[in-house]
Write a protein that holds these residues in place. Sequence first.
Motif, PDB file in Angstrom:
ATOM      1  N   MET A 161       0.851  -1.170   0.000  1.00  0.00           N
ATOM      2  CA  MET A 161       0.000   0.000   0.000  1.00  0.00           C
ATOM      3  C   MET A 161       0.897   1.233   0.000  1.00  0.00           C
ATOM      4  O   MET A 161       1.732   1.398   0.894  1.00  0.00           O
ATOM      5  N   GLN A 162       0.727   2.038  -1.018  1.00  0.00           N
ATOM      6  CA  GLN A 162       1.548   3.241  -1.137  1.00  0.00           C
ATOM      7  C   GLN A 162       0.776   4.503  -0.776  1.00  0.00           C
ATOM      8  O   GLN A 162       1.358   5.522  -0.512  1.00  0.00           O
ATOM      9  N   GLY A 163      -0.562   4.418  -0.817  1.00  0.00           N
ATOM     10  CA  GLY A 163      -1.337   5.605  -0.483  1.00  0.00           C
ATOM     11  C   GLY A 163      -2.750   5.514  -0.979  1.00  0.00           C
ATOM     12  O   GLY A 163      -3.149   4.538  -1.604  1.00  0.00           O
ATOM     13  N   THR A 164      -3.498   6.550  -0.684  1.00  0.00           N
ATOM     14  CA  THR A 164      -4.875   6.658  -1.168  1.00  0.00           C
ATOM     15  C   THR A 164      -5.024   8.023  -1.819  1.00  0.00           C
ATOM     16  O   THR A 164      -4.345   8.980  -1.449  1.00  0.00           O
ATOM     17  N   GLY A 165      -5.919   8.103  -2.790  1.00  0.00           N
ATOM     18  CA  GLY A 165      -6.077   9.372  -3.507  1.00  0.00           C
ATOM     19  C   GLY A 165      -4.911   9.561  -4.450  1.00  0.00           C
ATOM     20  O   GLY A 165      -4.633   8.730  -5.290  1.00  0.00           O
ATOM     21  N   GLN A 166      -4.182  10.656  -4.289  1.00  0.00           N
ATOM     22  CA  GLN A 166      -3.014  10.926  -5.119  1.00  0.00           C
ATOM     23  C   GLN A 166      -1.786  10.255  -4.534  1.00  0.00           C
ATOM     24  O   GLN A 166      -1.558  10.281  -3.329  1.00  0.00           O
ATOM     25  N   VAL A 167      -0.986   9.662  -5.416  1.00  0.00           N
ATOM     26  CA  VAL A 167       0.240   9.001  -4.981  1.00  0.00           C
ATOM     27  C   VAL A 167       1.348   9.356  -5.959  1.00  0.00           C
ATOM     28  O   VAL A 167       1.154   9.343  -7.165  1.00  0.00           O
ATOM     29  N   GLU A 168       2.518   9.677  -5.418  1.00  0.00           N
ATOM     30  CA  GLU A 168       3.679   9.946  -6.264  1.00  0.00           C
ATOM     31  C   GLU A 168       4.477   8.659  -6.399  1.00  0.00           C
ATOM     32  O   GLU A 168       4.839   8.040  -5.394  1.00  0.00           O
ATOM     33  N   VAL A 169       4.709   8.241  -7.641  1.00  0.00           N
ATOM     34  CA  VAL A 169       5.414   6.990  -7.915  1.00  0.00           C
ATOM     35  C   VAL A 169       6.677   7.308  -8.703  1.00  0.00           C
ATOM     36  O   VAL A 169       6.629   8.038  -9.687  1.00  0.00           O
ATOM     37  N   THR A 170       7.792   6.749  -8.280  1.00  0.00           N
ATOM     38  CA  THR A 170       9.052   6.910  -9.000  1.00  0.00           C
ATOM     39  C   THR A 170       9.338   5.627  -9.762  1.00  0.00           C
ATOM     40  O   THR A 170       9.303   4.546  -9.187  1.00  0.00           O
ATOM     41  N   VAL A 171       9.612   5.765 -11.048  1.00  0.00           N
ATOM     42  CA  VAL A 171       9.967   4.609 -11.871  1.00  0.00           C
ATOM     43  C   VAL A 171      11.482   4.655 -12.066  1.00  0.00           C
ATOM     44  O   VAL A 171      11.996   5.511 -12.787  1.00  0.00           O
ATOM     45  N   PRO A 172      12.212   3.762 -11.414  1.00  0.00           N
ATOM     46  CA  PRO A 172      13.679   3.773 -11.526  1.00  0.00           C
ATOM     47  C   PRO A 172      14.144   3.541 -12.967  1.00  0.00           C
ATOM     48  O   PRO A 172      13.435   2.925 -13.771  1.00  0.00           O
ATOM     49  N   ALA A 173      15.338   4.013 -13.265  1.00  0.00           N
ATOM     50  CA  ALA A 173      15.919   3.820 -14.592  1.00  0.00           C
ATOM     51  C   ALA A 173      16.086   2.329 -14.880  1.00  0.00           C
ATOM     52  O   ALA A 173      16.403   1.550 -13.979  1.00  0.00           O
ATOM     53  N   TYR A 174      15.804   1.935 -16.098  1.00  0.00           N
ATOM     54  CA  TYR A 174      15.922   0.549 -16.565  1.00  0.00           C
ATOM     55  C   TYR A 174      15.030  -0.422 -15.782  1.00  0.00           C
ATOM     56  O   TYR A 174      15.397  -1.573 -15.560  1.00  0.00           O
ATOM     57  N   ALA A 175      13.854   0.067 -15.365  1.00  0.00           N
ATOM     58  CA  ALA A 175      12.924  -0.770 -14.603  1.00  0.00           C
ATOM     59  C   ALA A 175      11.484  -0.461 -15.002  1.00  0.00           C
ATOM     60  O   ALA A 175      11.211   0.537 -15.660  1.00  0.00           O
ATOM     61  N   CYS A 176      10.586  -1.351 -14.594  1.00  0.00           N
ATOM     62  CA  CYS A 176       9.155  -1.167 -14.795  1.00  0.00           C
ATOM     63  C   CYS A 176       8.465  -1.213 -13.436  1.00  0.00           C
ATOM     64  O   CYS A 176       8.942  -1.885 -12.524  1.00  0.00           O
ATOM     65  N   VAL A 177       7.371  -0.499 -13.324  1.00  0.00           N
ATOM     66  CA  VAL A 177       6.592  -0.463 -12.095  1.00  0.00           C
ATOM     67  C   VAL A 177       5.139  -0.763 -12.461  1.00  0.00           C
ATOM     68  O   VAL A 177       4.591  -0.171 -13.393  1.00  0.00           O
ATOM     69  N   THR A 178       4.522  -1.706 -11.739  1.00  0.00           N
ATOM     70  CA  THR A 178       3.112  -2.010 -11.936  1.00  0.00           C
ATOM     71  C   THR A 178       2.336  -1.399 -10.783  1.00  0.00           C
ATOM     72  O   THR A 178       2.642  -1.635  -9.616  1.00  0.00           O
ATOM     73  N   ILE A 179       1.333  -0.614 -11.118  1.00  0.00           N
ATOM     74  CA  ILE A 179       0.492   0.041 -10.117  1.00  0.00           C
ATOM     75  C   ILE A 179      -0.862  -0.653 -10.123  1.00  0.00           C
ATOM     76  O   ILE A 179      -1.495  -0.773 -11.176  1.00  0.00           O
ATOM     77  N   ILE A 180      -1.296  -1.125  -8.953  1.00  0.00           N
ATOM     78  CA  ILE A 180      -2.590  -1.785  -8.810  1.00  0.00           C
ATOM     79  C   ILE A 180      -3.510  -0.840  -8.050  1.00  0.00           C
ATOM     80  O   ILE A 180      -3.143  -0.330  -6.993  1.00  0.00           O
ATOM     81  N   VAL A 181      -4.692  -0.613  -8.615  1.00  0.00           N
ATOM     82  CA  VAL A 181      -5.653   0.308  -8.039  1.00  0.00           C
ATOM     83  C   VAL A 181      -6.884  -0.492  -7.638  1.00  0.00           C
ATOM     84  O   VAL A 181      -7.447  -1.218  -8.455  1.00  0.00           O
ATOM     85  N   GLU A 182      -7.303  -0.372  -6.362  1.00  0.00           N
ATOM     86  CA  GLU A 182      -8.488  -1.095  -5.932  1.00  0.00           C
ATOM     87  C   GLU A 182      -9.238  -0.318  -4.861  1.00  0.00           C
ATOM     88  O   GLU A 182      -8.634   0.377  -4.046  1.00  0.00           O
ATOM     89  N   LYS A 183     -10.555  -0.443  -4.920  1.00  0.00           N
ATOM     90  CA  LYS A 183     -11.440   0.195  -3.950  1.00  0.00           C
ATOM     91  C   LYS A 183     -12.739  -0.590  -3.931  1.00  0.00           C
ATOM     92  O   LYS A 183     -13.227  -1.017  -4.984  1.00  0.00           O
ATOM     93  N   THR A 184     -13.291  -0.788  -2.751  1.00  0.00           N
ATOM     94  CA  THR A 184     -14.552  -1.509  -2.620  1.00  0.00           C
ATOM     95  C   THR A 184     -15.623  -0.821  -3.460  1.00  0.00           C
ATOM     96  O   THR A 184     -15.764   0.397  -3.421  1.00  0.00           O
ATOM     97  N   GLY A 185     -16.356  -1.614  -4.234  1.00  0.00           N
ATOM     98  CA  GLY A 185     -17.411  -1.080  -5.092  1.00  0.00           C
ATOM     99  C   GLY A 185     -16.952  -0.735  -6.493  1.00  0.00           C
ATOM    100  O   GLY A 185     -17.741  -0.298  -7.324  1.00  0.00           O
TER     101      GLY A 185
END
Length: 108
Positions: free
Chosen positions: A1-25
Amino acid sequence: MQGTGQVEVTVPAYACVTIIVEKTGFLKGSIEFCNKPGFTEPPKIYQYKMEKDDAYESSEATDVANVDIELKVRKSEDEAWRLLTQIITSYVDAIEITDKQTGNLRTS
């Protein structure tokens, strides 16, 4: 869990980041950003629009319905889902709605 609402995500050089978004309903979603040569550069700002879960909205909230439970299993997601539905159908004659993506089971 990185946060709720707005979240700042850093994508490191030579890497991929998968962001999963979930909320009840709402339907669970994911998006991948890559910071590698040959990939589109990650955007500075990205807004993800969540889709409502119609099955959740059509059910009623009670003390025994729409209760989120988290199961920790050693099986794959497919095997765990199959076992869970087998257990429930051994107690309930018919399942009205089954939606693996949202984890929603509805009985009559």
